[in-house]
Design a protein around this motif. Structure first.
Motif, short mmCIF file in Angstrom:
data_model
loop_
_atom_site.label_atom_id
_atom_site.label_comp_id
_atom_site.label_asym_id
_atom_site.label_seq_id
_atom_site.Cartn_x
_atom_site.Cartn_y
_atom_site.Cartn_z
N UNK A 76 2.45 -23.16 0.22
CA UNK A 76 3.46 -22.26 -0.37
C UNK A 76 2.81 -21.81 -1.82
N UNK A 77 2.25 -22.62 -2.66
CA UNK A 77 1.63 -22.37 -3.76
C UNK A 77 0.82 -21.32 -3.94
N UNK A 78 -0.24 -21.00 -2.79
CA UNK A 78 -0.91 -19.88 -2.47
C UNK A 78 -0.27 -18.79 -2.25
N UNK A 79 0.85 -18.86 -1.60
CA UNK A 79 1.63 -17.70 -1.15
C UNK A 79 2.29 -17.24 -2.56
N UNK A 80 2.68 -17.93 -3.15
CA UNK A 80 3.35 -17.56 -4.49
C UNK A 80 2.37 -16.71 -5.49
N UNK A 81 1.09 -17.67 -5.71
CA UNK A 81 0.09 -17.00 -6.35
C UNK A 81 -0.26 -15.61 -5.88
N UNK A 82 -0.53 -15.47 -4.62
CA UNK A 82 -0.82 -14.10 -4.00
C UNK A 82 0.15 -13.19 -4.42
N UNK A 83 1.45 -13.50 -4.09
CA UNK A 83 2.70 -12.64 -4.42
C UNK A 83 2.74 -12.23 -5.96
N UNK A 84 2.33 -13.03 -6.81
CA UNK A 84 2.52 -12.73 -8.20
C UNK A 84 1.37 -11.66 -8.62
N UNK A 85 0.28 -11.75 -7.73
CA UNK A 85 -1.12 -10.99 -7.81
C UNK A 85 -0.85 -9.71 -7.53
N UNK A 86 -0.23 -9.50 -5.95
CA UNK A 86 -0.17 -8.25 -5.42
C UNK A 86 0.84 -7.68 -5.14
N UNK A 87 2.17 -8.49 -4.93
CA UNK A 87 3.25 -7.91 -4.61
C UNK A 87 4.33 -7.85 -5.63
N UNK A 88 4.16 -6.79 -6.64
CA UNK A 88 5.25 -6.37 -7.70
C UNK A 88 5.33 -5.12 -7.69
N UNK A 89 6.43 -4.75 -7.88
CA UNK A 89 6.99 -3.12 -8.08
C UNK A 89 5.74 -2.30 -8.86
N UNK A 90 5.33 -3.01 -9.85
CA UNK A 90 4.40 -2.28 -10.90
C UNK A 90 3.03 -2.25 -10.24
N UNK A 91 2.86 -2.72 -9.16
CA UNK A 91 1.46 -2.57 -8.64
C UNK A 91 1.58 -1.43 -7.28
N UNK A 92 2.70 -0.76 -7.09
CA UNK A 92 2.80 0.27 -6.10
C UNK A 92 1.88 1.15 -6.09
N UNK A 93 1.58 1.84 -7.38
CA UNK A 93 0.60 2.96 -7.42
C UNK A 93 -0.60 2.71 -7.02
N UNK A 94 -1.01 1.51 -7.33
CA UNK A 94 -2.58 0.86 -6.73
C UNK A 94 -2.73 0.71 -5.05
N UNK A 95 -1.52 -0.01 -4.99
CA UNK A 95 -1.40 -0.24 -3.42
C UNK A 95 -1.12 0.99 -2.60
N UNK A 96 -0.76 2.04 -3.23
CA UNK A 96 -0.62 3.46 -2.36
C UNK A 96 -1.87 4.14 -2.51
N UNK A 97 -2.84 3.73 -2.89
CA UNK A 97 -4.14 4.45 -3.21
C UNK A 97 -4.75 4.49 -1.84
N UNK A 98 -5.75 5.23 -1.58
CA UNK A 98 -6.66 5.60 -0.28
C UNK A 98 -7.42 4.34 -0.12
N UNK A 99 -7.98 3.60 -1.19
CA UNK A 99 -8.81 2.63 -0.97
C UNK A 99 -8.54 1.61 -2.19
N UNK A 100 -8.97 0.25 -1.74
CA UNK A 100 -8.58 -0.68 -2.77
C UNK A 100 -10.11 -1.19 -3.07
#
Length: 315
Positions: A76-100
């Protein structure tokens, strides 16, 4: 591979009701808000929609065994660490890109894989063709877009921003904590900004090639039978009149469900009245109605809502 129907939108928009009714259809298994499963269920052992504690719920025990060989094997610690790294509203512009970038893509896919394993295991345990995740979070929907081999179909649930704002001001106890805790509350101004941001994010998701079907909560309540037929077709699940027998004139008869987390409605069993809640028209102070209406005016208009808050919208 199970099909995943992801219910998205800002909280208090009616996603729990849509989830519960979808869960009554054959070959559909509603899971609740899986975004909260890691903390509230695996760690905190809160109650499942069936009433049992998560650790003792037979359904979720079987899902955990199939997905991870037991929930104790989930980091669960790893899940939370990944969440804080990738799953935030402010990250949506980069997640919506054509490539990462490769490193970011690896993190996004690792985080999405935790969800994918739960979805696949739940489908296998329940025998369902479709699983429903009502997590709502727009950022998580954008993350799931990058998952390997997932048949993701998003249902974007929209409710009048003024009704949402009024709902966020109300005090609601969380039954899974035996009434000792309350659900989050927001001011009307704060909820208006969130309403704009989250709904816009689902529009962006649609422009990135993800299947997104938008429904208005008020229209869903006006004719739930037709709305469910349309959602079932979208999910790829055929339904008959007999499959919709749980719907009556202004009510639905609900069976026990296994929602992992979410609105207190997930504990409802038996007859649930289906009625529009336009209390905000009378109860939300005029200055707050005008504030929310002004902040959300462009999107309210785009979604077909009247800008005059004195007149409840007609579906």
């Amino acid at each position: 591979m199970a099909r995943v129907v992801y219910l998205g939108g800002l909280g208090r928009s009616g996603t729990t009701l849509v989830e519960r009714l979808l869960g009554e259809l054959p070959s559909v298994c509603s899971l609740g808000e899986i975004v909260h499963l890691w903390q509230r269920d695996i760690r905190d052992n809160e109650r499942c929609g069936c009433g049992a504690r998560f650790a003792t719920c037979t359904f979720w025990k079987r899902v955990g065994e199939r997905a991870y060989g037991g929930w104790h094997n989930v980091d669960v610690g790893r899940v939370h660490a990944l969440r804080d790294t990738v799953e935030r509203t402010r990250f949506i512009p980069r997640l919506a890109a054509a490539h990462l970038p490769a490193a970011q893509l690896a993190d996004v896919r690792e985080y999405a894989s935790f969800y994918a394993r739960v979805y696949a295991a739940a489908a296998e345990v329940s025998g369902a063709e479709v699983v429903v995740d009502s997590s709502k979070h727009s950022a998580l929907a954008h993350v799931l877009r990058w998952a390997d081999g997932m048949d993701l179909r998003v249902v974007h649930v929209v409710r009048d921003a003024r009704g949402v704002a009024y709902s966020w001001t109300k005090t609601v106890s969380r039954p899974e904590t035996d009434g000792s805790d309350e659900m989050t509350r927001y001011s009307p101004g704060r909820s208006a900004l969130l309403w704009n941001a989250h709904n816009a994010a689902f529009g962006l998701l649609a422009r990135r090639g993800v299947p997104v079907r938008r429904i208005r909560y008020e229209q869903f309540l006006a004719d739930p039978r037709t709305a469910l037929r349309e959602l079932a077709a979208y999910a790829g699940v055929p339904v008959t009149d007999a499959d919709l027998a749980f719907l009556g004139d202004g009510y639905a008869d609900l069976r026990v469900g296994h929602s992992a987390a979410g609105n207190p409605m997930r504990f409802t069993v038996g007859r649930l009245p289906l009625r529009r809640d336009d209390a905000w028209v009378r109860a939300l102070p005029g200055n707050q109605r005008r504030l929310v209406g002004a902040v959300c005016a462009p999107m309210l208009r785009a979604y077909g809502y009247p800008l005059n808050p004195q007149a409840p919208q007609e579906a």
